[in-house]
Write an enzyme that holds these catalytic residues in place. Structure first.
Site, PDB file in Angstrom:
ATOM      1  N   GLU A 174      60.545  45.185  64.910  1.00 41.80           N
ATOM      2  CA  GLU A 174      59.622  46.286  64.599  1.00 41.80           C
ATOM      3  C   GLU A 174      58.256  45.676  64.260  1.00 41.80           C
ATOM      4  O   GLU A 174      58.159  44.472  64.046  1.00 41.80           O
ATOM      5  CB  GLU A 174      60.175  47.133  63.442  1.00 41.80           C
ATOM      6  CG  GLU A 174      60.481  46.332  62.195  1.00 41.80           C
ATOM      7  CD  GLU A 174      61.466  47.043  61.248  1.00 41.80           C
ATOM      8  OE1 GLU A 174      61.140  47.136  60.063  1.00 41.80           O
ATOM      9  OE2 GLU A 174      62.540  47.469  61.686  1.00 41.80           O
ATOM     10  N   LYS A 183      54.945  44.377  62.351  1.00 43.66           N
ATOM     11  CA  LYS A 183      54.630  43.933  60.998  1.00 43.66           C
ATOM     12  C   LYS A 183      53.301  44.602  60.632  1.00 43.66           C
ATOM     13  O   LYS A 183      52.236  44.206  61.096  1.00 43.66           O
ATOM     14  CB  LYS A 183      54.496  42.414  60.945  1.00 43.66           C
ATOM     15  CG  LYS A 183      54.253  41.893  59.543  1.00 43.66           C
ATOM     16  CD  LYS A 183      54.357  40.392  59.485  1.00 43.66           C
ATOM     17  CE  LYS A 183      54.245  39.879  58.064  1.00 43.66           C
ATOM     18  NZ  LYS A 183      53.024  40.275  57.386  1.00 43.66           N
ATOM     19  N   ASP A 241      50.043  45.745  58.743  1.00 45.73           N
ATOM     20  CA  ASP A 241      49.130  44.978  57.904  1.00 45.73           C
ATOM     21  C   ASP A 241      48.569  45.880  56.805  1.00 45.73           C
ATOM     22  O   ASP A 241      47.455  46.380  56.890  1.00 45.73           O
ATOM     23  CB  ASP A 241      48.002  44.406  58.777  1.00 45.73           C
ATOM     24  CG  ASP A 241      47.318  43.242  58.107  1.00 45.73           C
ATOM     25  OD1 ASP A 241      47.803  42.802  57.043  1.00 45.73           O
ATOM     26  OD2 ASP A 241      46.300  42.778  58.633  1.00 45.73           O
ATOM     27  N   TYR A 263      60.624  51.018  56.033  1.00 45.19           N
ATOM     28  CA  TYR A 263      61.438  50.156  56.887  1.00 45.19           C
ATOM     29  C   TYR A 263      62.653  49.527  56.206  1.00 45.19           C
ATOM     30  O   TYR A 263      63.341  48.737  56.829  1.00 45.19           O
ATOM     31  CB  TYR A 263      60.573  49.078  57.545  1.00 45.19           C
ATOM     32  CG  TYR A 263      59.604  48.373  56.599  1.00 45.19           C
ATOM     33  CD1 TYR A 263      60.057  47.559  55.570  1.00 45.19           C
ATOM     34  CD2 TYR A 263      58.233  48.545  56.744  1.00 45.19           C
ATOM     35  CE1 TYR A 263      59.179  46.925  54.715  1.00 45.19           C
ATOM     36  CE2 TYR A 263      57.342  47.912  55.892  1.00 45.19           C
ATOM     37  CZ  TYR A 263      57.823  47.110  54.883  1.00 45.19           C
ATOM     38  OH  TYR A 263      56.947  46.496  54.037  1.00 45.19           O
ATOM     39  N   LYS A 269      54.636  36.008  63.973  1.00 46.33           N
ATOM     40  CA  LYS A 269      53.225  36.393  63.948  1.00 46.33           C
ATOM     41  C   LYS A 269      52.592  36.338  65.345  1.00 46.33           C
ATOM     42  O   LYS A 269      53.063  35.617  66.220  1.00 46.33           O
ATOM     43  CB  LYS A 269      52.449  35.450  63.008  1.00 46.33           C
ATOM     44  CG  LYS A 269      52.962  35.431  61.577  1.00 46.33           C
ATOM     45  CD  LYS A 269      52.663  36.696  60.824  1.00 46.33           C
ATOM     46  CE  LYS A 269      51.262  36.709  60.273  1.00 46.33           C
ATOM     47  NZ  LYS A 269      51.079  35.951  59.047  1.00 46.33           N
ATOM     48  N   CYS A 279       8.272  39.217  61.471  1.00 46.20           N
ATOM     49  CA  CYS A 279       9.264  39.737  62.413  1.00 46.20           C
ATOM     50  C   CYS A 279       9.267  38.891  63.685  1.00 46.20           C
ATOM     51  O   CYS A 279       8.204  38.676  64.281  1.00 46.20           O
ATOM     52  CB  CYS A 279       8.936  41.193  62.730  1.00 46.20           C
ATOM     53  SG  CYS A 279       9.942  41.855  64.060  1.00 46.20           S
ATOM     54  N   CYS A 290       7.770  41.360  66.643  1.00 45.74           N
ATOM     55  CA  CYS A 290       6.392  41.876  66.703  1.00 45.74           C
ATOM     56  C   CYS A 290       5.432  41.126  65.789  1.00 45.74           C
ATOM     57  O   CYS A 290       4.230  41.366  65.829  1.00 45.74           O
ATOM     58  CB  CYS A 290       6.365  43.364  66.361  1.00 45.74           C
ATOM     59  SG  CYS A 290       6.657  43.687  64.615  1.00 45.74           S
ATOM     60  N   CYS A 295      11.473  44.554  58.909  1.00 45.68           N
ATOM     61  CA  CYS A 295      10.190  44.402  59.589  1.00 45.68           C
ATOM     62  C   CYS A 295       9.359  45.621  59.208  1.00 45.68           C
ATOM     63  O   CYS A 295       9.839  46.753  59.288  1.00 45.68           O
ATOM     64  CB  CYS A 295      10.411  44.355  61.094  1.00 45.68           C
ATOM     65  SG  CYS A 295       8.935  44.776  62.026  1.00 45.68           S
ATOM     66  N   CYS A 317       6.758  47.978  66.324  1.00 44.44           N
ATOM     67  CA  CYS A 317       7.646  46.864  66.674  1.00 44.44           C
ATOM     68  C   CYS A 317       8.518  47.301  67.853  1.00 44.44           C
ATOM     69  O   CYS A 317       9.301  48.240  67.737  1.00 44.44           O
ATOM     70  CB  CYS A 317       8.513  46.492  65.473  1.00 44.44           C
ATOM     71  SG  CYS A 317       9.742  45.241  65.873  1.00 44.44           S
TER      72      CYS A 317
HETATM   73  S1  IVH Z   1      60.760  43.742  55.765  1.00 46.18           S
HETATM   74  C1  IVH Z   1      63.599  41.787  53.082  1.00 46.18           C
HETATM   75  N1  IVH Z   1      59.464  44.989  57.657  1.00 46.18           N
HETATM   76  O1  IVH Z   1      55.333  41.895  55.537  1.00 46.18           O
HETATM   77  C2  IVH Z   1      62.643  42.352  54.030  1.00 46.18           C
HETATM   78  N2  IVH Z   1      58.206  43.844  56.016  1.00 46.18           N
HETATM   79  O2  IVH Z   1      56.064  38.922  53.821  1.00 46.18           O
HETATM   80  C3  IVH Z   1      61.307  42.475  53.485  1.00 46.18           C
HETATM   81  N3  IVH Z   1      55.780  44.049  56.299  1.00 46.18           N
HETATM   82  O3  IVH Z   1      55.456  41.864  52.101  1.00 46.18           O
HETATM   83  C4  IVH Z   1      60.239  43.033  54.280  1.00 46.18           C
HETATM   84  N4  IVH Z   1      55.833  45.313  58.094  1.00 46.18           N
HETATM   85  O4  IVH Z   1      54.773  44.013  53.113  1.00 46.18           O
HETATM   86  C5  IVH Z   1      59.358  44.236  56.553  1.00 46.18           C
HETATM   87  N5  IVH Z   1      58.438  46.152  59.390  1.00 46.18           N
HETATM   88  C6  IVH Z   1      58.350  45.422  58.282  1.00 46.18           C
HETATM   89  C7  IVH Z   1      57.108  45.060  57.741  1.00 46.18           C
HETATM   90  C8  IVH Z   1      57.070  44.254  56.605  1.00 46.18           C
HETATM   91  C9  IVH Z   1      55.052  44.707  57.225  1.00 46.18           C
HETATM   92  C10 IVH Z   1      55.184  43.243  55.226  1.00 46.18           C
HETATM   93  C11 IVH Z   1      55.774  43.413  53.881  1.00 46.18           C
HETATM   94  C12 IVH Z   1      56.026  42.029  53.350  1.00 46.18           C
HETATM   95  C13 IVH Z   1      55.379  41.142  54.357  1.00 46.18           C
HETATM   96  C14 IVH Z   1      56.218  39.935  54.676  1.00 46.18           C
END
Ligand code: IVH
Length: 688
Positions: free
Chosen positions: A128, A130, A132, A241, A329, A423, A426, A439, A445
């Site tokens: 799934e 990650k 941010d 999640y 990542k 500037c 000009c 400016c 200008c």
């Molecule tokens: S699972 C035991 N799933 O990524 C499982 N984390 O260091 C723990 N994060 O602090 C996390 N999307 O904030 C999980 N689909 C996802 C996530 C997710 C973002 C973040 C979470 C965690 C950091 C991993």
């Protein structure tokens, strides 16, 4: 007996009639369902105005019967009075973090370790995104949201319950039909969509507030507010999640856990895949990375979890992270390169912006050869100079920026960067305002004039089609246009001289210029390109003042009486309209035939004696439809409700009245026939 607010079965009040409570419960359930469809499923079923009507009715009943307000009511998402500090919450289970892997080799090694330890040839994974954002825990008791906290150090986080309540995708109560567990702790991510983040930053900049560096900081800053009313105004979203704890048996796999979360009413990742092999995981990683720029939110990789709980338990965990999951990542969007030279560019409002010309470098799939350094303070803070080695960053669709300098031992460095006194375009003198340099050449200008014209012609401003960057540059460079008003003096023969123009295109441009002469006030104001006056502020001003003359006459005190206008915006407006050259251009624009549509001001009629009165209709009316009767009341400043309460001023009784009549009699509310109602509307007795 003390009332248990968290138990929906406990009787909230003995004196509220049960029909009213039924209506209230039905309204809440209905609104909750529409919130769910809109914010979680992204599949609304009713119009905004129908939704507003339901919401208003709920508010009215709750205002009349505050004892019936429950913490899970959809009205309770507006935030609460500010706190002195955020409390601390111990997580019942530690909130773990994830090991980050970057290369395919590391990912293959992870898969091999898992199979070796489980003594299996094949293991299912769930992949799934990650997200941010920031990780939070939500706790539900008997299906009601009772507590929410940030991750903190993993053991103890901050109590952000009131703030989380304001996020529409966080369910305040779980879908009852799905039989949620008595106790449930869920983990997920709070974040901000990229477009919402940009809009928020624009609003903050227009108000003169400091902007956020990226959506994650914006989400974190918005959630960790002492004043949850501020959080309520911020466009936060949540995706869940993990189940961290629950009464009863946990679902046997992560995939089913996600499905259970969805069934209880939580938003879960829409992008997710059950993978049978590590190659499937790699493919998901690749496909998601390709999608990255198109997604409405920021992600920085994928999360891969062993699907079966039994296997998760067998694999166990390290001190801070599970051994059954990892973050895979994406390639970093930061790369190292050298600054060839720092130059200064001049924007449409005259702001001087330092720009780093770079040795071209590919960052996340895009070749970058220049990056903004924002302002002189930032150059000083980052201490970057010609020839330095730097990290360049590309975050989503944000313009590439220099993240930091990379010191090279023993390097010989150029002299520190300084802003020019004159500037670079000009030669006018440069003035300073805080961190910003300008400016002073204004429309003399060429850089400012070009920027001002492009902005003036843009879609959201005067919308002059065919007047883009290239045409503007030629008009200015050939001396055909020296200010905004000159545009309206352009003749066909001038335009025909420009590169890329022939008979037909010249006609089209002239027509577009002519059409732009009819313009609503807010667009015209925005088109002038006054510093600090973006679209939002322009439309506020138009609504408040109605005419250009009124805005030009307003002093800073009058301007600052408007909620979102502070000292910087008001000073910018006043100085713009005081400047004789701007006044001259405005006069000439008006002489050229620009017709500004005034904005209708809200009518401040003398209040009708029925203003503020609340009406309820029951039974069929003879001469009026219900809609007409309601709009009559609303036009006179009254309100219409569908239920009778102590707040009801009159009940208008038609043929075959319903239970509302009995209710009105019980509460002693004055009753009116249709004729009496009409008389009251036309000739209200002065005592009302
Ligand atoms: S699972 C035991 N799933 O990524 C499982 N984390 O260091 C723990 N994060 O602090 C996390 N999307 O904030 C999980 N689909 C996802 C996530 C997710 C973002 C973040 C979470 C965690 C950091 C991993």
């Amino acid at each position: 007996m003390q009332q248990n607010l968290f138990d929906p079965k406990s009787a909230p009040s003995a004196d509220a009639p049960s029909a009213l409570k039924d209506r209230l419960d039905r309204l809440k359930a209905e609104i909750r369902r529409h919130d769910y469809l809109y914010y979680v499923k992204d599949r609304p079923e009713i119009s905004d105005s129908d939704y507003d009507q339901l919401f208003r009715e709920l508010l009215e009943i709750e205002q009349a019967h505050p004892e019936l307000v429950t913490p899970d009511s959809p009205t309770q998402r507006v935030g609460a009075p500010p706190l002195d500090e955020l409390g601390k919450v111990s997580h019942e289970q530690p909130m773990l973090s994830l090991d980050s892997l970057i290369t395919p080799q590391e990912v293959l090694a992870f898969d091999q370790r898992i199979k070796r330890e489980l003594r299996l040839d094949q293991v299912d994974y769930v992949a799934e995104p990650k997200f941010d954002g920031l990780s939070v825990e939500l706790v539900y008791e008997r299906g009601l949201f009772v507590r929410g906290s940030t991750r903190g150090d993993g053991m103890v986080g901050e109590d952000v319950t009131v703030n989380l309540r304001t996020i529409r995708s966080v369910p305040l109560s779980l879908l009852a039909d799905s039989h949620p567990p008595v106790h449930l702790a869920v983990r997920g991510e709070v974040y901000m969509r990229r477009d919402d983040f940009h809009a928020l930053n624009r609003r903050m900049a227009e108000r003169g507030d400091e902007t956020f560096a990226n959506p994650r900081n914006a989400a974190s800053g918005s959630l960790r507010q002492l004043d949850s009313r501020i959080t309520a105004e911020r466009p936060l979203v949540m995706t869940c999640y993990e189940v961290m704890a629950m009464t009863g048996a946990l679902p046997p796999s992560h995939w089913e856990e996600l499905e259970a979360l969805a069934a209880w009413g939580f938003p879960i990742p829409t992008l997710r895949r059950l993978c049978q092999t590590i190659e499937d995981v790699m493919a998901f990683h690749h496909e998601t990375e390709q999608l990255r720029d198109e997604l409405p939110y920021e992600i920085d990789g994928i999360v891969v979890k062993v699907n079966l709980r039994e296997f998760q338990n067998r694999l166990g965990m390290k001190s801070r992270s599970p051994r059954w999951a990892m973050a895979y990542k994406f390639a970093p969007r930061k790369e190292i390169t050298k600054i060839h030279k720092i130059i200064v560019s001049v924007g449409r409002t005259g702001t001087l912006t330092p720009l780093a010309l770079l040795n071209p470098v590919e960052v996340g799939g895009v070749t970058i050869s220049r990056a903004t350094l924002h302002n002189a303070d930032e150059v000083a803070r980052k201490d970057v100079r010609d020839g330095d080695t730097v990290k360049v960053e590309r975050a989503g669709d944000v313009i590439p920026a220099i993240a930091e300098r990379v010191p090279i031992p023993g390097e010989l460095r150029a002299a520190p960067f300084t802003m020019p006194d004159h500037c670079p375009v000009c030669g006018s003198t440069v003035a300073r305002e805080g961190a910003y340099y300008y400016c002073t050449g204004h429309a003399t200008c060429p850089a400012q004039l070009k920027g001002a014209l492009e902005h003036f012609a843009s879609k959201a401003a005067m919308n002059i089609e065919g007047l883009g960057k290239k045409t503007v540059a030629q008009l200015v460079d050939r001396g055909l246009v020296r200010d905004l008003a000159d545009l309206y003096d352009l003749k066909r023969e001038h335009i025909l001289k420009l590169d890329g123009f022939a008979d037909r295109s010249a006609t089209l441009l002239l027509e577009a210029i002519e059409r732009s002469k009819h313009v609503p006030l807010d667009r015209f104001l925005y088109a002038l390109g006054i510093r600090q006056v973006g679209r939002h502020i322009a439309s506020l001003l138009a609504k408040e003042f109605g005419s250009l003359q009124a805005i030009m006459q307003a002093d800073t005190a009058r301007l600052q009486a408007i909620k979102e206008i502070g000292p910087e915006i008001s000073a910018s407006l006043v100085s713009y309209f005081q400047e004789p050259s701007n006044r001259r251009v405005l006069d000439r624009l008006l002489q050229a035939g620009i017709l500004i549509e005034q904005t209708a001001l809200p009518q401040k009629k003398a209040a009708h004696p029925l203003a503020g009165k609340n009406f309820v209709f029951t039974g069929g009316l003879e001469t009026l439809s219900r809609e007409d009767a309601s709009s009559l009341v609303e036009q006179l400043g009254g309100t219409v409700s569908s239920t009778v309460s102590a707040k009801t001023s009159f009940v208008v009784v038609g043929a075959n009245p319903g239970s509302k009549l009995a209710q009105a009699k019980k509460l002693g509310i004055p009753l009116l026939t249709e004729q009496e109602f009409l008389k009251l509307v036309e000739h209200p007795p002065s005592s009302y």
